[in-house]
Design an enzyme around this catalytic site. Structure first.
Site, PDB file in Angstrom:
ATOM      1  N   ASP A   1      -5.227  -3.343   5.946  1.00 19.29           N
ATOM      2  CA  ASP A   1      -4.092  -2.985   6.797  1.00 19.29           C
ATOM      3  C   ASP A   1      -4.570  -2.622   8.205  1.00 19.29           C
ATOM      4  O   ASP A   1      -5.642  -2.041   8.364  1.00 19.29           O
ATOM      5  CB  ASP A   1      -3.373  -1.788   6.151  1.00 19.29           C
ATOM      6  CG  ASP A   1      -1.911  -1.737   6.495  1.00 19.29           C
ATOM      7  OD1 ASP A   1      -1.306  -2.806   6.636  1.00 19.29           O
ATOM      8  OD2 ASP A   1      -1.358  -0.618   6.595  1.00 19.29           O
TER       9      ASP A   1
ATOM     10  N   ASN B   1       1.765   6.155   2.483  1.00 24.17           N
ATOM     11  CA  ASN B   1       0.558   6.945   2.664  1.00 24.17           C
ATOM     12  C   ASN B   1       0.903   8.369   2.202  1.00 24.17           C
ATOM     13  O   ASN B   1       0.866   8.666   1.018  1.00 24.17           O
ATOM     14  CB  ASN B   1       0.103   6.852   4.128  1.00 24.17           C
ATOM     15  CG  ASN B   1      -1.233   7.507   4.400  1.00 24.17           C
ATOM     16  OD1 ASN B   1      -1.684   8.345   3.627  1.00 24.17           O
ATOM     17  ND2 ASN B   1      -1.886   7.158   5.491  1.00 24.17           N
TER      18      ASN B   1
END
Ligand code: 13P
Length: 301
Positions: free
Chosen positions: A84, A253
């Site tokens: 990412d 996250n």
């Protein structure tokens, strides 16, 4: 000759999510506990999942990448390995030497035309290696642990025209900027005493976002799948609204790590390390399982 992306595991996973109208969780992972939690949750829920590493992993230790790749290879359900926010060509070239199924070519810190030019060129390079690509037209503001904060750079909402131009570069996944930010949504969270107004505002904002998302979805038209960034503190209905709006992978996250983070702060040095790791892993797993149900991916593996 670029390889066909049809056989790419990430492409297959997100196309299936698009067709099935559900979201696949993409978990930003920094350690063994998170990677273990992803595998356990995915196997328990019989859900597809993705392990997301930041380029930080390249610098910290390639062993973390090998660990994540082994987790994907040995799981009894499909789990994809995704890099990412790769923000430099050097990091992307370095990452392409590892078994990533997909890499985010994040050139959003450049001006629009440069972002497009770099995305097109790097996408060709990665496709030659059979690696799928994600791009970010516009600019999602904010930052998080492992992703440089955009700082003074202006956040840029993705337009329909930009989305079309990026899809034409051959990218596989598109991360739109439609009001989402990385890290903390400080504003909404801070207005605790004015909850009704916040709720009203939230509803209004969400409908505005969906309009933009709808136009971006039309522009991608099944040629690239949409990917959601910046989900910190997202209420369930917001997550589900985004998936209805076309999002396929939903990056998380703090959303799945917040209980773990709190537990680690409160217990480090007080309980044995084995207990810290074991209980910590359980706390992440619980949140991932919860989100798999919210995203509708449970039972889809
Ligand atoms: P945040 O929700 O914390 O921004 O992280 C998820 C994400 O978008 C990673 O790319």
């Amino acid at each position: 000759m670029a390889k066909s992306m049809k056989d790419n595991k990430a492409v297959q996973m997100l196309k299936a999510a698009e067709e099935g109208g559900y979201g696949v969780i993409g978990v930003v992972s920094y350690n063994l506990e998170t990677i273990t939690a992803v595998v356990r949750a995915a196997e328990k829920k019989r859900s597809p999942a993705q392990i997301l590493l930041f380029p930080w992993a390249l610098h910290y230790s390639p062993l973390l990448i090998h660990l994540a790749a082994a987790a994907c290879a040995t799981a009894t359900v499909p789990i994809v390995l995704h890099m990412d926010h790769a923000q430099s060509e050097e990091e992307i070239v370095a990452a392409s030497e590892y078994p990533f199924d997909s890499i985010m070519v994040d050139m959003s810190h450049y001006e629009k035309e440069e972002n497009l030019e770099k995305t097109e060129r790097i996408t060709k390079f990665l496709h030659e290696k059979g690696i799928a690509t994600e791009a970010e037209p516009g600019r999602i503001n904010g930052g998080e642990d492992g992703v440089a904060d955009t700082g003074d750079l202006e956040g840029l909402l993705t337009t329909q025209e930009e989305a079309e131009r990026f899809v034409n570069t051959g990218i596989d996944f598109l991360a739109p900027a439609f009001g989402n930010v990385h890290g903390n949504y400080g504003g909404i969270e801070n207005i605790k005493l004015d909850f009704k107004r916040v709720l009203w505002m939230r509803t209004a904002l969400i409908s505005g976002w969906m309009d933009r998302l709808e136009s971006i979805r039309k522009a991608t038209d099944g040629k690239a799948q949409l990917v959601l960034h910046g989900t910190n503190t997202f209420p369930d209905e917001t997550m589900q609204g985004c998936i209805k709006g076309g999002m396929t992978r939903c990056n998380v996250n703090e959303l799945v790590l917040f209980k773990y983070n709190k537990y680690i702060v409160e217990n480090t040095g007080k309980v044995p390390l084995t207990e810290l790791m074991g209980r910590g892993t359980d706390l992440i797993q619980e949140q991932i399982e919860y989100q798999m149900d919210i995203m509708g991916s449970s039972g889809k593996a």
